[in-house]
Write a protein that holds these residues in place. Structure first.
Motif, PDB file in Angstrom:
ATOM      1  N   SER A  84      11.398  16.033   6.243  1.00 16.45           N
ATOM      2  CA  SER A  84      11.646  14.589   6.209  1.00 16.45           C
ATOM      3  C   SER A  84      10.798  14.007   5.089  1.00 16.45           C
ATOM      4  N   VAL A  85      11.464  13.460   4.076  1.00 13.74           N
ATOM      5  CA  VAL A  85      10.744  12.987   2.892  1.00 13.74           C
ATOM      6  C   VAL A  85      11.139  11.556   2.564  1.00 13.74           C
ATOM      7  N   ILE A  86      10.241  10.893   1.817  1.00 15.98           N
ATOM      8  CA  ILE A  86      10.453   9.503   1.403  1.00 15.98           C
ATOM      9  C   ILE A  86      10.384   9.432  -0.118  1.00 15.98           C
ATOM     10  N   PHE A  87      11.386   8.784  -0.725  1.00 20.38           N
ATOM     11  CA  PHE A  87      11.447   8.611  -2.173  1.00 20.38           C
ATOM     12  C   PHE A  87      11.312   7.129  -2.530  1.00 20.38           C
ATOM     13  N   LEU A  88      10.681   6.844  -3.645  1.00 22.61           N
ATOM     14  CA  LEU A  88      10.913   5.572  -4.301  1.00 22.61           C
ATOM     15  C   LEU A  88      12.342   5.607  -4.822  1.00 22.61           C
ATOM     16  N   LYS A  89      13.056   4.513  -4.693  1.00 25.31           N
ATOM     17  CA  LYS A  89      14.497   4.515  -4.989  1.00 25.31           C
ATOM     18  C   LYS A  89      14.843   5.043  -6.385  1.00 25.31           C
ATOM     19  N   GLU A 107       9.426   1.695   7.753  1.00 24.26           N
ATOM     20  CA  GLU A 107      10.777   1.462   8.255  1.00 24.26           C
ATOM     21  C   GLU A 107      11.398   0.225   7.615  1.00 24.26           C
ATOM     22  N   LEU A 108      10.608  -0.822   7.409  1.00 26.27           N
ATOM     23  CA  LEU A 108      11.113  -2.036   6.762  1.00 26.27           C
ATOM     24  C   LEU A 108      11.486  -1.766   5.305  1.00 26.27           C
ATOM     25  N   GLU A 109      10.666  -0.989   4.612  1.00 27.71           N
ATOM     26  CA  GLU A 109      10.955  -0.665   3.215  1.00 27.71           C
ATOM     27  C   GLU A 109      12.225   0.189   3.106  1.00 27.71           C
ATOM     28  N   VAL A 110      12.392   1.095   4.054  1.00 27.26           N
ATOM     29  CA  VAL A 110      13.606   1.916   4.058  1.00 27.26           C
ATOM     30  C   VAL A 110      14.824   1.057   4.381  1.00 27.26           C
ATOM     31  N   ASP A 163      15.249  -2.057   3.769  1.00 26.00           N
ATOM     32  CA  ASP A 163      15.549  -2.901   2.606  1.00 26.00           C
ATOM     33  C   ASP A 163      15.964  -2.088   1.385  1.00 26.00           C
ATOM     34  N   ARG A 164      16.054  -0.777   1.530  1.00 26.68           N
ATOM     35  CA  ARG A 164      16.476   0.145   0.455  1.00 26.68           C
ATOM     36  C   ARG A 164      15.504   0.170  -0.720  1.00 26.68           C
ATOM     37  N   ASN A 165      14.268  -0.255  -0.492  1.00 27.29           N
ATOM     38  CA  ASN A 165      13.234  -0.088  -1.520  1.00 27.29           C
ATOM     39  C   ASN A 165      12.767   1.365  -1.546  1.00 27.29           C
ATOM     40  N   LEU A 166      12.815   2.010  -0.374  1.00 33.36           N
ATOM     41  CA  LEU A 166      12.496   3.429  -0.242  1.00 33.36           C
ATOM     42  C   LEU A 166      13.706   4.139   0.350  1.00 33.36           C
ATOM     43  N   ILE A 167      13.832   5.418   0.022  1.00 33.83           N
ATOM     44  CA  ILE A 167      14.943   6.219   0.539  1.00 33.83           C
ATOM     45  C   ILE A 167      14.370   7.344   1.395  1.00 33.83           C
ATOM     46  N   ALA A 168      14.797   7.394   2.652  1.00 37.09           N
ATOM     47  CA  ALA A 168      14.389   8.469   3.558  1.00 37.09           C
ATOM     48  C   ALA A 168      15.495   9.520   3.585  1.00 37.09           C
ATOM     49  N   GLU A 169      15.096  10.792   3.536  1.00 38.12           N
ATOM     50  CA  GLU A 169      16.094  11.851   3.487  1.00 38.12           C
ATOM     51  C   GLU A 169      15.540  13.111   4.142  1.00 38.12           C
ATOM     52  N   GLY A 170      16.415  13.813   4.817  1.00 40.45           N
ATOM     53  CA  GLY A 170      16.070  15.127   5.317  1.00 40.45           C
ATOM     54  C   GLY A 170      16.649  16.163   4.382  1.00 40.45           C
ATOM     55  N   GLY A 176       0.811  -1.213   0.000  1.00 40.78           N
ATOM     56  CA  GLY A 176       0.000   0.000   0.000  1.00 40.78           C
ATOM     57  C   GLY A 176       0.841   1.259   0.000  1.00 40.78           C
ATOM     58  N   ILE A 177       1.951   1.248   0.720  1.00 43.93           N
ATOM     59  CA  ILE A 177       2.861   2.402   0.755  1.00 43.93           C
ATOM     60  C   ILE A 177       3.421   2.662  -0.640  1.00 43.93           C
ATOM     61  N   HIS A 178       3.829   1.594  -1.314  1.00 44.42           N
ATOM     62  CA  HIS A 178       4.327   1.744  -2.686  1.00 44.42           C
ATOM     63  C   HIS A 178       3.248   2.327  -3.590  1.00 44.42           C
ATOM     64  N   HIS A 179       2.022   1.876  -3.395  1.00 45.49           N
ATOM     65  CA  HIS A 179       0.928   2.378  -4.225  1.00 45.49           C
ATOM     66  C   HIS A 179       0.734   3.880  -4.025  1.00 45.49           C
TER      67      HIS A 179
END
Length: 719
Positions: free
Chosen positions: A267-272, A250-253, A255-262, A209-212
């Motif tokens: 605080s933002v989240i990217f699809l890799k 947190e699990l997706e981050v 596993d490096r499927n998502l990238i968290a960055e300030g 769902g997060i990916h969606h």
């Protein structure tokens, strides 16, 4: 036995069948649901007879089971229905005559015997046996999907992606469908997952769902999501509590499927892929701007004099400034609206570099834009994908850092429509010594894909930018160009006041219904009669939205009915019916076929026996299997967003108050600038005024500007 299929929805399975009951001569109508059905097959039904007020006596089936045909007549009709490539009505008859009721067994177990028939060689035999095996697997997938409460229109794609392991893969993790299969979203995958017993609060469902949510935001042009917004949207979609969704993020981050960055204080989240692309664009631009141009130092006065003497061009002050900026720097942006001389500048720069023995490459995002660039400069221009030499086998570009482009200067036209992913691929293929010129109109809509690359580059202040505003005398004679600039500045448009033909018209209408009627009349009759333009090839309807009476779907159905109603043969797939002569648009990037989102073509042939359709895009013929037709849609009317980078002889634009949420200045400006010879606005004056005055288009969430500004010392601010 099924004689004919009056209607069958591949999505829901609902069907209206014309059947012949054993020992009865009359044709009977059966209404029910089945994932797949073909003429010649037999069906067993349980239900009741109903006397419909409109359609008369029908059998309404509560249960409907399809049985392979057993009679010779049924077998022949089944094989000749077009479901199996390589077998049409002619070969179906010959197969039945040769093998009788054993024909299915022969195709499956003794395919070599097909070669006994005249006209069937090894190629057709292989086609038939492969298609037969594929159809069996697809039917199993269809039945499986429908047993879990979902439609079956994507069964062909599921089979082609997973092969014979399709059902096992779906059972293992149905949410992978949303990531792997074009046209299947989270909602469909979630329906299968819940039907298979996956708990509503499971982490596998939360992660999908997060990916969606992030993919939905990407489809709106955003490169990332603020973390609190992602959490909120995901909780609403999944109906889950915050701790579970937070753990999934947190699990997706991790596993490096998502990238968290300030970044920029957020605080933002990217699809890799988008994070990688955005950081790459910034680093490559900063890399390329360093050093001195390979064509050497230039004297501005000498260069300008040479250009004017050798190209028959007379440059204005702003154009001279632009030419000098490009030739004295490594990376430059030139932006401005129509008629301000961007093409003249590009032509002059190309001549200077070539005269100095330098190499120049020109490219644009679309085939049409590349063709225009070649015509205007006299130098070869390619699409970005062709320039980078896409390799379908590796599903990547041959040109990269390890195999860079060989040029002294790369010129990218229509750069406003290049998304962040494609721009990153292009820039990484440029060696350090190469110069870069980005040309485009920053006031147009941003790219269809994620990012606002040109806008971010200009606003960063790090890359030298020349903004052209002066409309040249010849261009000022065009009301299209004059009105485009008036719209862009928030002013009122000019309309014709005489009887002579003009290139810009506004036709007032008081309601959506009146707009609809006037649009049909203008496209099908008035423009072809008064301007001699072909209504299919030359006229393009551009509308702000996809749904509603003035949306692309409604207008396409009606325009097809008026302009190409009786064309044969035709094929119906994925909610559309296509016939020879129909204008169509590619809706997704297909790298194998080298056809990309927004490309418009025309159907030139349909082979129902082979299950193939041919479309010509810019003089190039591309072949589609019927199962791939979910990649295209009718294109008599397209959305304004899809028109970017294209130019049409005539453009017709409906504007209604029902489009209220989409009435924005850059949307109308983009639509008007697509017209080459004629622009016709049909609509309510209030809607037109709203669009012109509304300059507050929603800004995309991107961080390229911040990355450039943070890592690169500003050279100048946009002029």
């Amino acid at each position: 036995m099924v004689e004919r299929i009056a209607f069958h929805s591949e999505e829901s399975g609902f069907c209206v069948l014309k059947v012949r009951i054993a020992h009865q001569s009359d044709i009977t109508t059966v209404v029910g649901t089945t994932p797949t059905v073909n003429p010649g097959e037999q069906i067993e039904c349980e239900g009741s007879w109903v006397n419909d007020l409109t359609y008369g006596l029908q059998f309404k089936a509560i249960k409907l089971r399809v049985i392979p045909p057993t009679t010779l007549e049924g077998i022949e009709k089944y094989l000749g229905s077009g479901m199996i490539r390589g077998i049409g009505s002619h070969f179906a008859r010959r197969l039945v005559e040769a093998f009788g009721d054993r024909v299915f067994q022969v195709i499956e177990d003794e395919p070599g015997r097909l070669l006994e028939l005249e006209g069937i060689g090894p190629k057709r035999q292989g086609l038939v046996t492969e298609a037969w095996s594929e159809q069996k697997s697809i039917r199993e997938i269809m039945v499986f999907l429908q047993s879990h409460g979902v439609g079956t229109a994507r069964a062909v794609r599921i089979y082609k992606t997973y092969g014979d392991l399709a059902i096992d893969r779906v059972r293992e993790n149905p949410y992978r469908l949303a990531l792997d299969i074009q046209g299947i979203g989270f909602t469909t995958a979630d329906a299968i997952g819940l039907h298979l017993g996956i708990p509503r609060d499971s982490l596998i469902r939360a992660r999908a769902g997060i990916h969606h949510v992030l993919q939905t935001l990407a489809s709106e042009g955003h490169c990332a999501a603020r973390q609190d917004d992602l959490l909120s949207r995901s909780m609403d979609l999944l109906d889950m509590v915050a701790p579970t969704v937070t753990e999934a993020i947190e699990l997706e981050v991790a596993d490096r499927n998502l990238i968290a960055e300030g970044i920029a204080g957020e605080s933002v989240i990217f699809l890799k892929p988008f994070h990688r692309a955005e950081t790459a664009v910034a680093s490559h631009l900063l890399r390329l701007r360093l050093g001195t141009p390979s064509w050497g130092a230039v004297d501005p006065n000498q260069v300008i004099s040479w250009v004017e003497n050798n190209t028959d061009l007379h440059l204005s002050a702003s154009q001279r400034n632009a030419v000098t900026s490009v030739l004295q720097g490594k990376v430059t942006v030139i932006t401005g609206g129509p008629g301000v001389g961007k093409t003249t500048i590009v032509k002059g720069i190309v001549k200077v570099i070539q005269a100095r023995g330098g190499r120049v490459l020109l490219c644009a995002p679309t085939g049409r834009a590349a063709k225009r660039l070649k015509e205007s400069t006299g130098t070869e221009a390619k699409t970005i994908h062709r320039l980078l030499e896409f390799d379908p086998k590796q599903f990547g570009f041959r040109r990269s850092l390890m195999n860079p482009l060989e040029t002294d200067l790369l010129i990218v036209d229509e750069s406003s429509m290049v998304d962040v992913v494609l721009m990153s691929q292009l820039l990484r293929a440029l060696p350090d010594a190469t110069g870069l010129l980005l040309v485009g109109d920053v006031d147009q809509l941003p790219s269809v894909g994620p990012g606002a690359v040109l806008q971010d580059i200009i606003e960063s202040g790090v890359i030298p930018t020349v903004r052209l505003t002066e409309i040249f005398r010849q261009a000022a004679n065009s009301r299209i160009i004059v009105n485009a600039h008036r719209i862009n500045q928030g002013g009122s448009i000019e309309t014709p006041n005489g009887k002579e033909l003009e290139d810009f018209y506004f036709i007032p209408a008081s309601s959506p219904a009146e707009i609809y009627e006037k649009l049909l009349q203008v496209v099908t009759t008035r423009i072809p009669k008064r301007f001699g333009l072909n209504p299919i090839r030359d006229i393009q309807v551009l509308t702000p939205m996809n749904r509603g009476s003035l949306g692309t779907r409604s207008l396409n159905i009606e325009l097809q009915r008026h302009l190409n109603a009786n064309a044969e043969p035709s094929v119906s797939r994925f909610g559309w019916t296509y016939a020879r002569g129909d204008k169509v648009i590619q809706t997704v990037n297909n790298y194998d076929k080298e056809v990309f989102n927004g490309d418009i073509g025309q159907i030139v042939s349909i082979d129902t026996e082979e299950g193939l359709l041919q479309i010509v895009f810019d003089g190039r013929t591309v072949l589609y299997d019927f199962g791939e037709l979910d990649e295209i849609a009718l294109a008599y009317a397209t959305s304004i967003h899809k028109s970017q980078g294209s130019e049409y002889p005539a453009v017709v634009i409906p504007l209604s108050n029902q489009h209220f949420t989409l009435l924005e200045r850059n949307l109308l400006y983009t639509a008007v600038t697509r017209g080459k010879k004629l622009v016709v606005l049909i609509g309510q004056r209030g809607a037109l005024n709203t669009a012109i005055q509304n300059a507050n288009s929603k800004r995309r969430l991107t961080y390229l500007r911040a990355r450039l500004a943070a890592d690169g010392e500003p050279l100048n601010r946009p002029a």
